[in-house]
Write an enzyme that holds these catalytic residues in place. Structure first.
Site, PDB file in Angstrom:
ATOM      1  N   ASP A 609      49.707 -13.001 -89.791  1.00 12.69           N
ATOM      2  CA  ASP A 609      49.188 -13.999 -90.732  1.00 12.69           C
ATOM      3  C   ASP A 609      48.023 -13.452 -91.532  1.00 12.69           C
ATOM      4  OD1 ASP A 609      50.809 -16.228 -90.153  1.00 12.69           O
ATOM      5  OD2 ASP A 609      49.661 -16.661 -88.348  1.00 12.69           O
ATOM      6  N   HIS A 704      50.695 -30.944 -94.631  1.00  8.14           N
ATOM      7  CA  HIS A 704      49.443 -31.700 -94.551  1.00  8.14           C
ATOM      8  C   HIS A 704      49.656 -33.197 -94.644  1.00  8.14           C
ATOM      9  CE1 HIS A 704      48.604 -27.646 -95.940  1.00  8.14           C
ATOM     10  NE2 HIS A 704      47.622 -27.734 -95.070  1.00  8.14           N
TER      11      HIS A 704
END
Ligand code: GLN
Ligand code: ZN
Length: 767
Positions: A609, A704
């Site tokens: 990542d 989200h």
């Protein structure tokens, strides 16, 4: 001869994050506004008391706000976007929260203001939205009341006000009537920060200068009437590569604002030197200038140039104490600078912190500090003492502070041997994945049970073995659910990780994790960046046990999860004297070893990542090539231990790669997963235009949001992506990790995702 001391700002979260807890209790409706204010003002008072106790010459007023300074200023200026029309029912406190959160008592929920990175820090401000016909009905009474509270300390006050031009530069023009200009309606709330907005080169907001001049003039008159002598007017954009329009705006604005004798303006800059704006800045018709000398390249002595060019009636506030570093200052060295500056400036020399202390933790007092760094650290409170010591000349020699190492760490930096085309072929043959494979970004819900188990383990109430069993149960559950969902490439779910950086920092040598070292990231959200204290090495494998266990539970491929070196570095406090490049290369070597161990344990896909890959990008263009050079080199070094058949993924939390796609291409990850669901598909076109050669997984829905993604919305992203990327190189995934979601939401969303991927796959295979 006395030297005046002041700071540009103090952390507002409180020693124990009191402001955060007070805000959140207020938002949940557990406290009244008065109860909230009582707690908030206690932090404000403690901040002033610290400045008094340390013996600073001025108390700084105006830096203490509830959510964000730019937001508070926006509300005080009355620049409330039309969609918040119900804000007229609220007082300024609730108005700020309404704009920041899109939610307020008795008001309709609307899209919050967008937030973005504050210069090159990890702090985020709220982006003001100005209507094309914006008028400013300013009301600064809140600030005046704050001044009244500060007067009780019987100290000279200096008031902080965001500069007129910096405010406009950071704002944008939004016509709420035109949907095309509408702001990004979905708000990003995970730790991966907002998508990055580069220095605003647009000049659309310059036109509001004339509307703001009378507002600022009135404010300055009022401040003078309150008996204020000095205003710190923050114009940090003076350190950027400014377009000529902005440069000439500075001359015009400050010529119009000067006039009054009673109020002295200190134009304040930070985060870099003035570079090409030196001449402009020193000649502005104001009483003084503040510069940050802590970001100067060593041997540059830019501050001497400023002294040479500064007109002889002006104050120079030298920012000598580093407001971005957690390390104690070398007072002996700084004393030489102070003495030299004092010779030229005499009483006109002020001393300060380079920037606001907002960016460092509050106080070291409650920490248990390991011997090897004892005496070497300084948080905000300690920096006040350093400042006063320097000004008084009673400097203490700190034998313990770290000095620059004699030898820099370097690394040749390796790359994978095979090119993408041959790796792609080998991996295709080995992995046997379907067309447009489905996967996730790594984390699955961090449930209350997981957090409770970890808390018990940290407290010593759960044995290592029991903790391991608890985490393994979570992993087994996560694997089972992914199998049920029909995902193609599974993950172990990251149950054992609190945070993608802290987890690795806790296992690598060379880091120290403080207990109370919180720093505000945005609003009430605080982060506790690990502190890099020495050479970074990896004593043993960090992730293999967990991922290998997950791998034994399924016949499907399990993707290993690592955090990349650039992200670990950008979300940590760097060491005192090592360059970021050196640290990053050390981190890269540690991650390279982990990749190798995972591969040896039979893991065929490994994701590294790099959520914060571009966060450390220097503010000025001339410095950027160097950053990209070592950032890309570090990433490539990590993946260099992967064999041809091991597939390396990377993930980034944004998709705005307009100005750095060559660097993203140079990273040469086999697959990159990015955010595309919020910022729009046109961004994928950049990948198309610049012929991104490797595979991509555009985020097909926004993690989200708690609502189940709409199948049609996902279809739009997939169809759009297929126009830019051939199906053979396309992956289907959410836009970020799922740890902030619950299982019900997660299953519902992924069911839709898999269904849609299967449908598209079928269509592709039959055409
Ligand atoms: N693998 C991490 C996760 O899924 C990535 C998080 C991030 O990009 N911020 O949580
Ligand atoms: Zn992400």
């Amino acid at each position: 001869m006395t030297i005046q001391t002041h700071i540009l700002g103090y952390p507002r979260i409180g020693v124990k994050r009191e402001l955060k807890f007070a805000e959140e209790a207020y938002w949940r409706g557990e406290n009244s506004q008065d109860e909230f204010l009582e707690k908030a003002y206690a932090v404000e008072a403690a901040n002033w008391q610290s400045q008094v106790n340390a013996g600073l010459s001025f108390l700084t007023v105006g830096d203490f706000v509830f959510y964000d300074s730019i937001l508070a200023h926006t509300v005080r200026l009355g620049a409330i976007p039309k969609r918040f029309n119900e804000a007229s029912k609220l007082n300024q406190i609730d108005q700020q929260f309404y704009l920041a959160r899109g939610r307020a008592p008795d008001c309709t929920d609307v899209a919050a203001l967008e937030m973005t990175k504050w210069f090159d820090t990890n702090y985020h401000y709220l982006v003001p939205e100005l209507d094309p016909a914006q008028i400013f009905n300013a009301d600064f009474s809140d600030l005046f009341r704050q001044i009244e509270r500060a007067k009780k300390y019987n100290k000279p006050l200096k008031v902080v006000v965001p500069g007129l031009l910096t405010f406009l530069y950071l704002s944008r023009v939004v016509d709420d009537k035109k949907t095309t200009d509408a702001p990004n309606l979905k708000k990003h709330t995970c730790e991966c920060s907002t998508h990055y907005t580069d220095a605003n080169t647009n000049i659309a907001t310059i036109k509001f200068i004339d509307a703001l001049i009378p507002v600022y003039s009135k404010l300055f008159d009022d401040l003078a009437a309150y008996g204020i002598e000095y205003v710190q007017i923050d114009e940090p954009i003076l350190v950027l590569d400014l377009a000529p329009e902005w440069q000439s705006a500075f001359e015009r604005v400050y010529n119009l604002l000067q006039r009054r004798d009673s109020l002295k303006l200190i134009v304040t800059t930070y985060f870099e030197t003035l570079a090409a704006n030196l001449n402009l800045a020193v000649n502005l018709p104001v009483a003084g200038l503040h510069i940050d000398i802590t970001r100067e390249k060593s041997g540059d002595f830019f501050w001497k140039k400023v002294i040479d060019q500064l007109p002889t009636h002006k104050i120079l506030s030298l920012g000598v104490i580093n407001g971005r570093s957690v390390w104690a200052s070398d007072l002996v060295k700084l004393d030489e600078i102070v003495k030299t500056a004092q010779k030229s400036l005499g009483e006109r020399l002020w001393l300060s912190t380079g920037c606001s202390l907002l960016h460092v933790p509050v106080d070291l007092k409650s920490e248990t500090i390991p011997d090897e760094i004892d005496g070497k650290l300084a948080f905000a409170r300690q920096k006040l003492d350093e400042l006063v010591a320097l000004a008084s000349g009673y400097i203490y020699i700190n034998e313990k502070i770290t000095r620059a190492a004699d030898k820099a760490f370097d690394l040749v930096g390796q790359s994978r041997l095979e090119n993408f085309a041959s790796r792609f072929k080998a991996q295709h043959a080995k992995l046997n994945l379907p067309l447009i494979p489905t996967t996730t970004i790594g984390s699955f819900p961090q449930t209350a049970e997981i957090r409770a188990a970890r808390a018990a383990w940290n407290k010593g109430n759960l044995s290592d073995a029991d903790y391991e069993t608890a985490m393994k149960q979570e992993i087994a559950y996560t694997i089972k659910e992914q199998e049920n969902l029909g995902l193609d490439v599974l993950v172990h779910g990251e149950a054992e990780r609190t945070d993608m950086v802290e987890y690795f920092a806790g296992l690598l040598d060379g880091f120290w994790l403080s207990k109370f070292g919180w720093v505000q990231s945005y609003g009430s959200r605080c982060v506790r960046p690990p502190i890099i204290v020495g050479d970074i090495t990896r004593p043993k494998a960090m992730t293999v046990k967990w991922i290998q266990y997950a791998n034994t539970l399924t016949d499907k491929i399990v993707k290993g999860m690592l955090t990349g070196p650039v992200t670990i570095l950008n979300w940590s406090f760097p060491p005192a004297h090592r360059t970021r490049r050196e640290v990053c290369l050390q981190l890269a070597e540690a991650i390279r070893q982990e990749v190798s161990d995972l591969q040896d344990a039979g893991i065929e896909i490994i994701q590294i990542d790099e959520a914060a890959f571009r966060e450390g990008l220097p503010l000025r263009r001339t410095d950027r090539a160097k950053y990209w050079d070592w950032a890309v080199k570090s990433f490539k070094h990590c993946s260099s231990s992967a064999n041809i058949e091991t597939q390396i993924h990377t993930h980034m939390c944004y998709s705005d790669f307009k100005d750095c796609l060559p660097e993203i291409i140079a990273m040469d990850a086999d697959v990159i997963t990015i955010e595309t669901s919020r910022s729009g598909l046109q961004l994928l076109e950049v990948f198309h235009q610049q012929s991104y050669p490797n595979a991509i997984g555009p985020g097909v829905y926004d993690i989200h949001s708690p609502r189940t993604p709409d199948a049609e919305d996902m279809r739009i992203v997939i169809d759009g992506a297929l126009k830019s990327i051939p199906a053979e190189r396309l992956w289907i995934n959410p836009d970020c990790g799922l740890k902030t979601r619950n299982w019900v939401e997660t299953k519902a969303a992924l069911t839709e995702l898999v269904k849609m991927a299967k449908q598209v796959r079928k269509e592709l295979e039959t055409t």
